[in-house]
Design a protein around this motif. Structure first.
Motif, PDB file in Angstrom:
ATOM      1  N   GLY A   1      18.067   1.687   4.399  1.00  0.00           N
ATOM      2  CA  GLY A   1      17.755   3.115   4.347  1.00  0.00           C
ATOM      3  C   GLY A   1      18.971   3.949   3.984  1.00  0.00           C
ATOM      4  N   GLN A   2      20.120   3.634   4.565  1.00  0.00           N
ATOM      5  CA  GLN A   2      21.337   4.381   4.251  1.00  0.00           C
ATOM      6  C   GLN A   2      21.786   4.161   2.812  1.00  0.00           C
ATOM      7  OE1 GLN A   2      24.199   3.239   7.188  1.00  0.00           O
ATOM      8  NE2 GLN A   2      23.384   4.637   8.731  1.00  0.00           N
ATOM      9  N   ALA A   3      21.670   2.933   2.332  1.00  0.00           N
ATOM     10  CA  ALA A   3      22.054   2.656   0.951  1.00  0.00           C
ATOM     11  C   ALA A   3      21.137   3.384  -0.036  1.00  0.00           C
ATOM     12  CB  ALA A   3      22.018   1.151   0.686  1.00  0.00           C
ATOM     13  N   ALA A   4      19.840   3.398   0.250  1.00  0.00           N
ATOM     14  CA  ALA A   4      18.900   4.094  -0.631  1.00  0.00           C
ATOM     15  C   ALA A   4      19.136   5.601  -0.592  1.00  0.00           C
ATOM     16  CB  ALA A   4      17.468   3.774  -0.232  1.00  0.00           C
ATOM     17  N   LEU A   5      19.404   6.145   0.598  1.00  0.00           N
ATOM     18  CA  LEU A   5      19.674   7.573   0.714  1.00  0.00           C
ATOM     19  C   LEU A   5      20.958   7.941  -0.018  1.00  0.00           C
ATOM     20  CD1 LEU A   5      18.693  10.217   1.986  1.00  0.00           C
ATOM     21  CD2 LEU A   5      20.077   9.657   3.988  1.00  0.00           C
ATOM     22  N   TYR A   6      21.988   7.142   0.096  1.00  0.00           N
ATOM     23  CA  TYR A   6      23.245   7.385  -0.618  1.00  0.00           C
ATOM     24  C   TYR A   6      23.006   7.358  -2.120  1.00  0.00           C
ATOM     25  CZ  TYR A   6      27.980   6.755  -2.336  1.00  0.00           C
ATOM     26  OH  TYR A   6      29.152   6.902  -3.012  1.00  0.00           O
TER      27      TYR A   6
ATOM     28  N   ARG B   1       0.796  -1.226   0.000  1.00  0.00           N
ATOM     29  CA  ARG B   1       0.000   0.000   0.000  1.00  0.00           C
ATOM     30  C   ARG B   1       0.832   1.283   0.000  1.00  0.00           C
ATOM     31  NH1 ARG B   1      -4.860   1.867   0.074  1.00  0.00           N
ATOM     32  NH2 ARG B   1      -5.583   3.271   1.694  1.00  0.00           N
ATOM     33  N   LEU B   2       1.944   1.290   0.683  1.00  0.00           N
ATOM     34  CA  LEU B   2       2.745   2.509   0.789  1.00  0.00           C
ATOM     35  C   LEU B   2       3.475   2.781  -0.521  1.00  0.00           C
ATOM     36  CD1 LEU B   2       4.075   1.993   4.392  1.00  0.00           C
ATOM     37  CD2 LEU B   2       2.258   3.514   3.653  1.00  0.00           C
ATOM     38  N   SER B   3       3.636   4.052  -0.834  1.00  0.00           N
ATOM     39  CA  SER B   3       4.125   4.408  -2.167  1.00  0.00           C
ATOM     40  C   SER B   3       5.630   4.617  -2.249  1.00  0.00           C
ATOM     41  CB  SER B   3       3.424   5.693  -2.627  1.00  0.00           C
ATOM     42  OG  SER B   3       3.714   6.743  -1.715  1.00  0.00           O
ATOM     43  N   ASP B   4       6.241   5.151  -1.224  1.00  0.00           N
ATOM     44  CA  ASP B   4       7.640   5.526  -1.254  1.00  0.00           C
ATOM     45  C   ASP B   4       8.506   4.425  -0.629  1.00  0.00           C
ATOM     46  OD1 ASP B   4       9.925   7.023  -1.505  1.00  0.00           O
ATOM     47  OD2 ASP B   4       9.514   8.316   0.215  1.00  0.00           O
ATOM     48  N   PHE B   5       9.728   4.288  -1.113  1.00  0.00           N
ATOM     49  CA  PHE B   5      10.631   3.267  -0.572  1.00  0.00           C
ATOM     50  C   PHE B   5      10.886   3.490   0.913  1.00  0.00           C
ATOM     51  CE2 PHE B   5      14.921   1.950   0.608  1.00  0.00           C
ATOM     52  CZ  PHE B   5      14.836   0.601   0.351  1.00  0.00           C
ATOM     53  N   TYR B   6      11.069   4.737   1.301  1.00  0.00           N
ATOM     54  CA  TYR B   6      11.374   5.035   2.690  1.00  0.00           C
ATOM     55  C   TYR B   6      10.190   4.734   3.597  1.00  0.00           C
ATOM     56  CZ  TYR B   6      15.377   7.262   0.570  1.00  0.00           C
ATOM     57  OH  TYR B   6      16.508   7.480  -0.142  1.00  0.00           O
ATOM     58  N   GLU B   7       8.977   4.915   3.105  1.00  0.00           N
ATOM     59  CA  GLU B   7       7.792   4.537   3.875  1.00  0.00           C
ATOM     60  C   GLU B   7       7.663   3.016   3.944  1.00  0.00           C
ATOM     61  OE1 GLU B   7       4.520   6.353   1.910  1.00  0.00           O
ATOM     62  OE2 GLU B   7       5.034   8.370   2.582  1.00  0.00           O
ATOM     63  N   ARG B   8       8.023   2.353   2.872  1.00  0.00           N
ATOM     64  CA  ARG B   8       7.907   0.895   2.821  1.00  0.00           C
ATOM     65  C   ARG B   8       8.868   0.187   3.766  1.00  0.00           C
ATOM     66  NH1 ARG B   8       7.404  -0.274  -3.621  1.00  0.00           N
ATOM     67  NH2 ARG B   8       5.304   0.554  -3.844  1.00  0.00           N
ATOM     68  N   LEU B   9       9.903   0.868   4.177  1.00  0.00           N
ATOM     69  CA  LEU B   9      10.853   0.238   5.100  1.00  0.00           C
ATOM     70  C   LEU B   9      10.221  -0.058   6.455  1.00  0.00           C
ATOM     71  CD1 LEU B   9      14.154   2.248   4.583  1.00  0.00           C
ATOM     72  CD2 LEU B   9      13.732  -0.118   3.988  1.00  0.00           C
TER      73      LEU B   9
ATOM     74  N   VAL C   1      18.854  -3.572  12.129  1.00  0.00           N
ATOM     75  CA  VAL C   1      20.131  -3.371  11.445  1.00  0.00           C
ATOM     76  C   VAL C   1      19.917  -3.389   9.935  1.00  0.00           C
ATOM     77  CG1 VAL C   1      22.403  -4.382  11.035  1.00  0.00           C
ATOM     78  CG2 VAL C   1      21.475  -4.298  13.345  1.00  0.00           C
ATOM     79  N   THR C   2      19.138  -4.333   9.459  1.00  0.00           N
ATOM     80  CA  THR C   2      18.842  -4.410   8.035  1.00  0.00           C
ATOM     81  C   THR C   2      18.077  -3.179   7.569  1.00  0.00           C
ATOM     82  OG1 THR C   2      18.745  -6.804   8.234  1.00  0.00           O
ATOM     83  CG2 THR C   2      17.800  -5.854   6.252  1.00  0.00           C
ATOM     84  N   LEU C   3      17.117  -2.721   8.364  1.00  0.00           N
ATOM     85  CA  LEU C   3      16.363  -1.513   8.051  1.00  0.00           C
ATOM     86  C   LEU C   3      17.295  -0.319   7.916  1.00  0.00           C
ATOM     87  CD1 LEU C   3      13.652   0.163   7.954  1.00  0.00           C
ATOM     88  CD2 LEU C   3      13.922   0.356  10.408  1.00  0.00           C
ATOM     89  N   ALA C   4      18.214  -0.151   8.844  1.00  0.00           N
ATOM     90  CA  ALA C   4      19.137   0.981   8.803  1.00  0.00           C
ATOM     91  C   ALA C   4      20.062   0.902   7.589  1.00  0.00           C
ATOM     92  CB  ALA C   4      19.954   1.035  10.088  1.00  0.00           C
ATOM     93  N   LEU C   5      20.572  -0.279   7.291  1.00  0.00           N
ATOM     94  CA  LEU C   5      21.473  -0.423   6.146  1.00  0.00           C
ATOM     95  C   LEU C   5      20.757  -0.176   4.823  1.00  0.00           C
ATOM     96  CD1 LEU C   5      23.622  -3.487   7.232  1.00  0.00           C
ATOM     97  CD2 LEU C   5      24.314  -1.101   7.122  1.00  0.00           C
TER      98      LEU C   5
END
Length: 123
Positions: free
Chosen positions: A95-100, A35-43, A89-93
């Protein structure tokens, strides 16, 4: 045939309740992924909800086999430990990879990397 018929009623109700709530939480997390649209929301939705669902399902297994066989519940405790440790830990990694990646590709709507304090006054 099955030893589950030997399970007392109070334990069967507890196991069923934990299984239903765990399955419902996991389903809600999976629906959040769709349902969520953005990758960061989907995390967030799948990781939080599916971790909670997994913990509840493991608790149901612990209750069932502790009552039926009076056995140690070490396997379920390991599953709960590793799910609660590895999921954030997986969530943080991720998120950081997508942000980079998004900063490197200069995507719209992605905040820029903050400058260090030593570079702020040199504009």
């Amino acid at each position: 045939m099955s030893h589950l018929t030997d399970l007392p009623t109070w334990a069967a109700v507890g196991v069923c309740g934990l299984l239903l709530f765990g399955a419902a939480m996991t389903l809600i997390g999976s629906l959040g992924l769709l349902r969520l649209s953005d990758f960061y929301e989907r995390l967030h939705a799948p990781t939080i909800a599916t971790s909670g669902g997994t913990i509840l399902i493991c608790l149901a297994s612990m209750l069932c086999f502790a009552v039926l066989q009076s056995r140690w519940i070490f396997h379920e405790l390991l599953i709960i430990f590793f799910v609660t440790v590895t999921t954030p830990v997986t969530l943080a990694l991720l998120g950081q990879a997508a942000l980079y990646r998004d900063r490197f590709e200069e995507q719209d709507g992605v905040p820029r990397k903050p400058r260090p304090e030593s570079e702020k006054g040199t504009d």
